[in-house]
Design an enzyme around this catalytic site. Sequence first.
Site, mmCIF file in Angstrom:
data_model
loop_
_atom_site.group_PDB
_atom_site.id
_atom_site.type_symbol
_atom_site.label_atom_id
_atom_site.label_comp_id
_atom_site.label_asym_id
_atom_site.label_seq_id
_atom_site.Cartn_x
_atom_site.Cartn_y
_atom_site.Cartn_z
ATOM 1 N N ASN A 138 112.866 58.164 19.350
ATOM 2 C CA ASN A 138 114.122 57.607 19.837
ATOM 3 C C ASN A 138 113.914 56.139 20.181
ATOM 4 O O ASN A 138 112.867 55.755 20.723
ATOM 5 C CB ASN A 138 114.599 58.350 21.085
ATOM 6 C CG ASN A 138 115.096 59.741 20.776
ATOM 7 O OD1 ASN A 138 115.285 60.099 19.619
ATOM 8 N ND2 ASN A 138 115.299 60.538 21.803
ATOM 9 N N ILE A 139 114.915 55.334 19.925
ATOM 10 C CA ILE A 139 114.767 53.895 20.153
ATOM 11 C C ILE A 139 114.625 53.582 21.635
ATOM 12 O O ILE A 139 114.067 52.548 22.013
ATOM 13 C CB ILE A 139 115.953 53.117 19.548
ATOM 14 C CG1 ILE A 139 115.596 51.638 19.438
ATOM 15 C CG2 ILE A 139 117.228 53.344 20.351
ATOM 16 C CD1 ILE A 139 116.543 50.850 18.594
ATOM 17 N N ASP A 140 115.104 54.468 22.509
ATOM 18 C CA ASP A 140 115.021 54.176 23.939
ATOM 19 C C ASP A 140 113.692 54.605 24.561
ATOM 20 O O ASP A 140 113.470 54.412 25.749
ATOM 21 C CB ASP A 140 116.189 54.805 24.704
ATOM 22 C CG ASP A 140 116.300 56.308 24.511
ATOM 23 O OD1 ASP A 140 115.268 56.961 24.268
ATOM 24 O OD2 ASP A 140 117.431 56.824 24.609
ATOM 25 N N GLY A 167 124.290 63.451 15.358
ATOM 26 C CA GLY A 167 122.993 63.721 15.965
ATOM 27 C C GLY A 167 121.842 63.223 15.119
ATOM 28 O O GLY A 167 121.985 62.963 13.924
ATOM 29 N N HIS A 168 120.654 63.115 15.754
ATOM 30 C CA HIS A 168 119.520 62.539 15.031
ATOM 31 C C HIS A 168 118.923 63.487 13.991
ATOM 32 O O HIS A 168 118.085 63.073 13.185
ATOM 33 C CB HIS A 168 118.441 62.036 15.986
ATOM 34 C CG HIS A 168 118.160 62.920 17.158
ATOM 35 N ND1 HIS A 168 117.780 64.235 17.040
ATOM 36 C CD2 HIS A 168 118.206 62.650 18.489
ATOM 37 C CE1 HIS A 168 117.584 64.739 18.245
ATOM 38 N NE2 HIS A 168 117.842 63.816 19.139
ATOM 39 N N LYS A 215 117.205 54.901 29.467
ATOM 40 C CA LYS A 215 118.589 55.299 29.207
ATOM 41 C C LYS A 215 119.566 54.653 30.178
ATOM 42 O O LYS A 215 120.769 54.633 29.940
ATOM 43 C CB LYS A 215 118.723 56.825 29.284
ATOM 44 C CG LYS A 215 117.905 57.570 28.226
ATOM 45 C CD LYS A 215 118.120 59.062 28.306
ATOM 46 C CE LYS A 215 117.308 59.791 27.255
ATOM 47 N NZ LYS A 215 117.734 59.462 25.881
ATOM 48 N N GLN A 271 123.279 56.612 9.368
ATOM 49 C CA GLN A 271 123.431 58.052 9.309
ATOM 50 C C GLN A 271 124.872 58.390 8.924
ATOM 51 O O GLN A 271 125.736 57.510 8.814
ATOM 52 C CB GLN A 271 123.047 58.692 10.639
ATOM 53 C CG GLN A 271 123.955 58.358 11.811
ATOM 54 C CD GLN A 271 123.461 58.998 13.107
ATOM 55 O OE1 GLN A 271 123.153 58.319 14.070
ATOM 56 N NE2 GLN A 271 123.420 60.318 13.143
#
Length: 387
Positions: free
Chosen positions: A130-132, A101-102, A275, A69
């Site tokens: 989200n990867i988490d 930010g995403h 998280k 990104q």
Amino acid sequence: MAFCSCSTRWTKLYDIRYCHSTVLPQHLNKTYNTDVPLVLMNSFNTDEDTKKILQKYTHHRVKIHTFNQSRYPRVNKESFLPVATELGLTGQSAEVWYPPGHGDIYASFYNSGLLDQLIAQGKEYIFVSNIDNLGATVDLHILQQLVSQPNGKRCEFIMEVTDKTRADVKGGTLIEYEGKLRLLEIAQVPKAHVDEFKSVSKFKIFNTNNLWISLGAIKRLQEQNAMDMEIIVNPKTLEGGQNVIQLETAVGAAIKCFDNAMGINVPRSRFLPVKTTSDLLLVMSNLYSLDAGSLTMSSRREFPTTPHVKLGSSFNNVQEYLTRFESIPDMLELDHLTVSGDVTFGKHVSLKGTVIIIANHGDRIDIPAGSQLENKIVSGNLRILDH
């Protein structure tokens, strides 16, 4: 599929997540004789660590793509000048730049050339999470909803929402404004209305950040410069005490730009973010099992809710956390766990009901192998000898 990555301190967790992420596309590819890729969006903070981890998955039956990104300059909160100008920092300093930010996924995905590459391969939709979020998996029922609208107009964007609990009061929610669905984040709410925003009775759902998006629509909106997302002002304080501003966007905020967008209320099982190490302990325990890339709660658990787990600062670092457990305890009958201080767990420990373990400063508590703790409070400097 695409997953947005986070900070470098979670490198060990990423290794666990990447392993989980590759299982699902492999299962899909084997079951349906297809070619579902895994796409990872990194920041300049995580790109190098990600590439090292991905070397372990070169022989898996799934193509893995990565792209970075953007990087934006941090701005002094008082002068509105880039901090590099005022602090005399070099262009490569970590304090100069930040990932915005995403919401940056659309522009960066387009600019990377990967969007066009996937479209050329005949791909139509991308699933973003989200990867988490270990609960995020490809659900073919949702995909069917995308492509089979009764009016013949395909949906270009689906946002998965789920019922809000008191633990999710800060999560963004869907609203309708000027005939369009919009994502409302807590950062956009005036202070006078924050309590109203947090109300579970008024706003009953929140955004899981599991999104299904048309690749062709992303390309169209990018080329028309029509990807309009609200700017979120995120104040930060650097290590030296400098107050700065970061301007960010949220990926879900683009929902208003897509045609026939909708929200779908999904089971809570599709939102399982990791998280903290407290979250990690839950998903590594016997509460969950991994089946074809999906985490499912054990049928031996009497209640569908997860235990409340709070691990102290001694467990914050993932590597140190792993050294404190010879094996992950049995938690099938656990309701609440609080651990604070220098505490270690031996093999085959069983935790039931409410368990609180507190080692005061300078003390140490070792829970020996085979211990069964049920509704117990343990404190001081000791070893538990009874089983």
